[in-house]
Motif scaffolding. Sequence first.
Motif, mmCIF file in Angstrom:
data_model
loop_
_atom_site.group_PDB
_atom_site.id
_atom_site.type_symbol
_atom_site.label_atom_id
_atom_site.label_comp_id
_atom_site.label_asym_id
_atom_site.label_seq_id
_atom_site.Cartn_x
_atom_site.Cartn_y
_atom_site.Cartn_z
ATOM 1 N N PHE A 118 30.724 -34.345 -77.469
ATOM 2 C CA PHE A 118 30.260 -34.965 -76.229
ATOM 3 C C PHE A 118 30.297 -33.964 -75.063
ATOM 4 C CE2 PHE A 118 31.430 -39.085 -78.316
ATOM 5 C CZ PHE A 118 30.158 -39.632 -78.289
ATOM 6 N N SER A 123 24.454 -36.546 -77.649
ATOM 7 C CA SER A 123 24.371 -37.981 -77.349
ATOM 8 C C SER A 123 25.224 -38.746 -78.356
ATOM 9 C CB SER A 123 22.920 -38.451 -77.430
ATOM 10 O OG SER A 123 22.467 -38.378 -78.773
ATOM 11 N N GLY A 124 25.452 -40.010 -78.068
ATOM 12 C CA GLY A 124 26.248 -40.841 -78.969
ATOM 13 C C GLY A 124 25.640 -40.949 -80.360
#
Length: 173
Positions: A118, A123-124
């Motif tokens: 992160f 991105s997630g």
Amino acid sequence: TYLHIIGRSVLLAFTVTLICLVVGIPTAIWIALQKKSTQRILIALVTIPFWVNVLARTYAWMLLLSEGGLFDKLGAPVLLYTSWATFIGLTYAFLPFMVLPIYASAEKLDRSILEAAFDLGASGWRVLIRIVIPMIRFGIFAGIAIVFIPALGAYVQPALLGGNKVMLIGSLI
């Protein structure tokens, strides 16, 4: 006829496994990322269905899905003795078998690797696909095997919830 029954059973087992996987992965990861005390409570909640016999759980679903049952009173169609009832019953019965092995792998995740990803701008979704899924893949494989094989030969849920209207391998045997 046998090939049709086998094909229907494989399709149902595959669908149940897929739904358990889609629900089980985020559930197991979410549980693994909680504090240890919260994890214990959540795992206890996941294992609650094991405290009751599978036959009693299936009869409970029969009451929920029948005419005059909770789902009927909420305006849903009566699903008892349909393929949907069998699907719901199998998914409910086997979901903990997907969550638990994935959780066992996910609780070993190194959070510093996730934080680094992160921090580097991932991105997630990218962290999930490129880091988390590969790290928990053995739990995923175990969950798939533990769900697919018994779902393929299930007898109780198709017989009681489906009313044996749709023949599956377990009923055939």
